[in-house]
Enzyme design. Structure first.
Site, PDB file in Angstrom:
ATOM      1  N   ILE A 163     -29.026 -91.826 -83.914  1.00 47.36           N
ATOM      2  CA  ILE A 163     -29.864 -90.583 -83.389  1.00 47.36           C
ATOM      3  C   ILE A 163     -30.358 -89.284 -84.958  1.00 47.36           C
ATOM      4  CG2 ILE A 163     -27.920 -88.204 -83.810  1.00 47.36           C
ATOM      5  CD1 ILE A 163     -26.148 -89.670 -81.559  1.00 47.36           C
TER       6      ILE A 163
ATOM      7  N   ASP B  53     -23.535 -91.332-100.444  1.00 48.04           N
ATOM      8  CA  ASP B  53     -22.703 -91.789 -99.794  1.00 48.04           C
ATOM      9  C   ASP B  53     -22.015 -90.692 -99.143  1.00 48.04           C
ATOM     10  OD1 ASP B  53     -20.098 -92.668 -98.768  1.00 48.04           O
ATOM     11  OD2 ASP B  53     -20.024 -94.038-100.046  1.00 48.04           O
ATOM     12  N   VAL B  54     -21.954 -90.305 -98.122  1.00 52.45           N
ATOM     13  CA  VAL B  54     -21.630 -89.003 -98.356  1.00 52.45           C
ATOM     14  C   VAL B  54     -20.068 -88.977 -97.998  1.00 52.45           C
ATOM     15  CG1 VAL B  54     -23.514 -87.950 -96.662  1.00 52.45           C
ATOM     16  CG2 VAL B  54     -21.247 -88.895 -95.132  1.00 52.45           C
TER      17      VAL B  54
ATOM     18  N   TYR C  75     -11.725 -92.662 -84.233  1.00 51.03           N
ATOM     19  CA  TYR C  75     -13.034 -91.234 -84.733  1.00 51.03           C
ATOM     20  C   TYR C  75     -12.316 -90.107 -84.348  1.00 51.03           C
ATOM     21  CZ  TYR C  75     -17.054 -91.066 -83.376  1.00 51.03           C
ATOM     22  OH  TYR C  75     -18.839 -90.863 -82.584  1.00 51.03           O
TER      23      TYR C  75
HETATM   24  N1  LIG Z   1     -24.574 -92.870 -79.829  1.00 53.18           N
HETATM   25  C1  LIG Z   1     -24.003 -92.101 -79.422  1.00 53.18           C
HETATM   26  O1  LIG Z   1     -23.434 -92.516 -78.414  1.00 53.18           O
HETATM   27  C2  LIG Z   1     -23.170 -91.050 -80.171  1.00 53.18           C
HETATM   28  C3  LIG Z   1     -22.144 -90.633 -79.177  1.00 53.18           C
HETATM   29  C4  LIG Z   1     -21.059 -89.613 -80.046  1.00 53.18           C
HETATM   30  C5  LIG Z   1     -21.911 -88.830 -80.927  1.00 53.18           C
HETATM   31  N2  LIG Z   1     -22.515 -89.892 -81.930  1.00 53.18           N
HETATM   32  C6  LIG Z   1     -22.563 -89.201 -83.292  1.00 53.18           C
HETATM   33  O2  LIG Z   1     -23.188 -89.125 -84.196  1.00 53.18           O
HETATM   34  C7  LIG Z   1     -23.773 -89.494 -84.882  1.00 53.18           C
HETATM   35  C8  LIG Z   1     -24.670 -90.393 -85.498  1.00 53.18           C
HETATM   36  O3  LIG Z   1     -24.223 -91.517 -84.834  1.00 53.18           O
HETATM   37  P1  LIG Z   1     -25.142 -93.496 -84.176  1.00 53.18           P
HETATM   38  O4  LIG Z   1     -24.558 -94.001 -83.265  1.00 53.18           O
HETATM   39  O5  LIG Z   1     -26.690 -93.081 -84.558  1.00 53.18           O
HETATM   40  O6  LIG Z   1     -24.783 -94.127 -85.615  1.00 53.18           O
HETATM   41  P2  LIG Z   1     -25.242 -95.123 -86.356  1.00 53.18           P
HETATM   42  O7  LIG Z   1     -24.385 -95.752 -86.921  1.00 53.18           O
HETATM   43  O8  LIG Z   1     -26.850 -95.598 -85.797  1.00 53.18           O
HETATM   44  O9  LIG Z   1     -25.867 -93.892 -87.434  1.00 53.18           O
HETATM   45  C9  LIG Z   1     -24.695 -93.451 -88.096  1.00 53.18           C
HETATM   46  C10 LIG Z   1     -25.666 -93.740 -89.785  1.00 53.18           C
HETATM   47  O10 LIG Z   1     -25.081 -92.928 -90.992  1.00 53.18           O
HETATM   48  C11 LIG Z   1     -25.328 -93.993 -91.882  1.00 53.18           C
HETATM   49  N3  LIG Z   1     -23.920 -93.258 -92.579  1.00 53.18           N
HETATM   50  C12 LIG Z   1     -22.906 -94.555 -92.429  1.00 53.18           C
HETATM   51  N4  LIG Z   1     -21.443 -94.014 -93.605  1.00 53.18           N
HETATM   52  C13 LIG Z   1     -22.666 -93.716 -94.173  1.00 53.18           C
HETATM   53  C14 LIG Z   1     -22.010 -93.101 -96.254  1.00 53.18           C
HETATM   54  N5  LIG Z   1     -21.233 -93.218 -96.100  1.00 53.18           N
HETATM   55  N6  LIG Z   1     -23.293 -92.026 -95.656  1.00 53.18           N
HETATM   56  C15 LIG Z   1     -24.179 -92.155 -95.836  1.00 53.18           C
HETATM   57  N7  LIG Z   1     -24.567 -92.191 -94.396  1.00 53.18           N
HETATM   58  C16 LIG Z   1     -23.883 -93.063 -94.250  1.00 53.18           C
HETATM   59  C17 LIG Z   1     -25.528 -95.085 -91.799  1.00 53.18           C
HETATM   60  O11 LIG Z   1     -26.212 -95.770 -92.373  1.00 53.18           O
HETATM   61  C18 LIG Z   1     -26.461 -94.874 -90.222  1.00 53.18           C
HETATM   62  O12 LIG Z   1     -28.144 -94.757 -90.802  1.00 53.18           O
HETATM   63  C19 LIG Z   1     -22.481 -89.596 -85.164  1.00 53.18           C
HETATM   64  O13 LIG Z   1     -22.297 -88.165 -86.282  1.00 53.18           O
HETATM   65  C20 LIG Z   1     -21.924 -90.247 -83.887  1.00 53.18           C
HETATM   66  O14 LIG Z   1     -20.294 -90.203 -84.451  1.00 53.18           O
HETATM   67  C21 LIG Z   1     -23.464 -90.907 -81.540  1.00 53.18           C
END
Ligand SMILES: NC(=O)c1ccc[n+]([C@@H]2O[C@H](COP(=O)([O-])OP(=O)(O)OC[C@H]3O[C@@H](n4cnc5c(N)ncnc54)[C@H](O)[C@@H]3O)[C@@H](O)[C@H]2O)c1
Length: 268
Positions: free
Chosen positions: A21, A67-68, A159
């Site tokens: 995302i 790293d957040v 989560y």
């Molecule tokens: N994909 C879905 O269906 C979905 C649904 C609901 C909510 N979300 C939310 O959307 C957001 C993105 O999800 P996604 O599915 O794209 O996940 P993803 O795993 O594809 O991407 C997450 C990114 O965050 C980075 N990350 C992880 N830990 C980190 C840290 N400590 N510091 C910096 N970067 C870090 C990872 O390297 C990765 O690039 C999240 O907040 C997730 O909770 C996603």
């Protein structure tokens, strides 16, 4: 071109933008003319995404390893964005980790602490350090929450707790920052088709059937795309949303409406 929202000369910082995302948001904002800084722990993907988006334009994109979960790194990344681009107009808190689905008895306190540090405290820290700049430019914050903050999810107590925290935090901050001209909104995605889900499906015995099944969770009949989440964020960050603050924008294809599965649960 970004649904009519021109972001030329504006600067956007996206955490967790190396894939999924966050990368979809980066694409949409660069297409709308913004200068985007992706902050992520994944340098390999982050550098690739940033250079490919930067090459396509019309906006710009760069990557900063961060790293957040480490406040000093977040502070440095925000200062770097402002130093190199001269301003900050939007912070998209999006980075998250996903504990494996399992019952609470098998979850450790340490795992909760680690997840909390990234998924919730990381959002707080980025807001804290970005707000002095956002106030100056009347910018906005978008916090990526989840539909699970409203509905819960089986075997996902940790989560869901972090995502519920994001919803409450966003509302409280929206109240606090209204007088400073900074808007704060949360986006709650439902099922969004990311590369991580594609990989998961590829690892399954019958990934195709699983895919088709998940698509039917939505009344719209499919999962959302990462670009659709980006478009929603672009709207919320734009001047077109100038009266919108403190909301939770659900992006779910109506998955939560009408109670329960829309098809019988098959075996996979
Ligand atoms: N994909 C879905 O269906 C979905 C649904 C609901 C909510 N979300 C939310 O959307 C957001 C993105 O999800 P996604 O599915 O794209 O996940 P993803 O795993 O594809 O991407 C997450 C990114 O965050 C980075 N990350 C992880 N830990 C980190 C840290 N400590 N510091 C910096 N970067 C870090 C990872 O390297 C990765 O690039 C999240 O907040 C997730 O909770 C996603």
């Amino acid at each position: 071109m970004g649904g009519g929202c021109d972001f030329s000369n504006k600067v956007v910082l996206i955490t967790g933008g190396s894939k999924g995302i966050g990368a979809g948001c980066a694409k949409v904002f660069v297409e709308a003319g913004a200068s985007v800084l992706i902050c992520d722990v994944d340098s390999e993907n982050g550098e690739k995404v940033a250079s490919s988006l930067d090459a396509k334009g019309p906006g710009h994109c760069q990557f900063e390893k961060c790293d957040v979960g480490i406040p000093s790194e977040v502070n440095n990344a925000i200062d770097a964005a402002v130093e190199s681009c001269g301003r900050l107009d939007c912070l998209i808190n999006n980075a998250a980790i996903f504990p494996r689905f399992r019952p609470i008895d098998e979850c450790s306190v340490e795992e909760f602490e680690v997840t909390l540090r990234v998924n919730l405290i990381g959002y707080f820290v980025a807001c804290k350090f970005a707000l002095p700049y956002l106030r100056r430019f009347q910018g906005s914050v978008i916090n990526m929450g989840s539909l699970t903050s409203v509905l819960g999810h089986h075997f996902a107590t940790i989560y869901c707790a972090t995502k519920g925290g994001i919803s409450a935090f966003s509302k409280a901050l929206a109240i606090e920052e209204a007088k400073n001209g900074v808007r704060v909104n949360a986006v709650l995605p439902g099922n969004i088709l990311t590369q991580s889900r594609v990989n998961l499906e590829a690892s399954m015995k019958d990934g195709r059937a699983f895919h088709d099944y998940v698509e039917k969770w939505q009344w719209i009949g499919r999962s959302g795309t990462v670009e659709e989440v980006g478009q929603a964020c672009l709207f919320l960050a734009s001047d077109q949303a100038r009266f919108i603050t403190g909301i939770e924008l659900i992006l779910s294809g109506a998955a939560e409406l009408g109670y329960g599965p829309k098809v019988p649960v098959p075996e996979f």
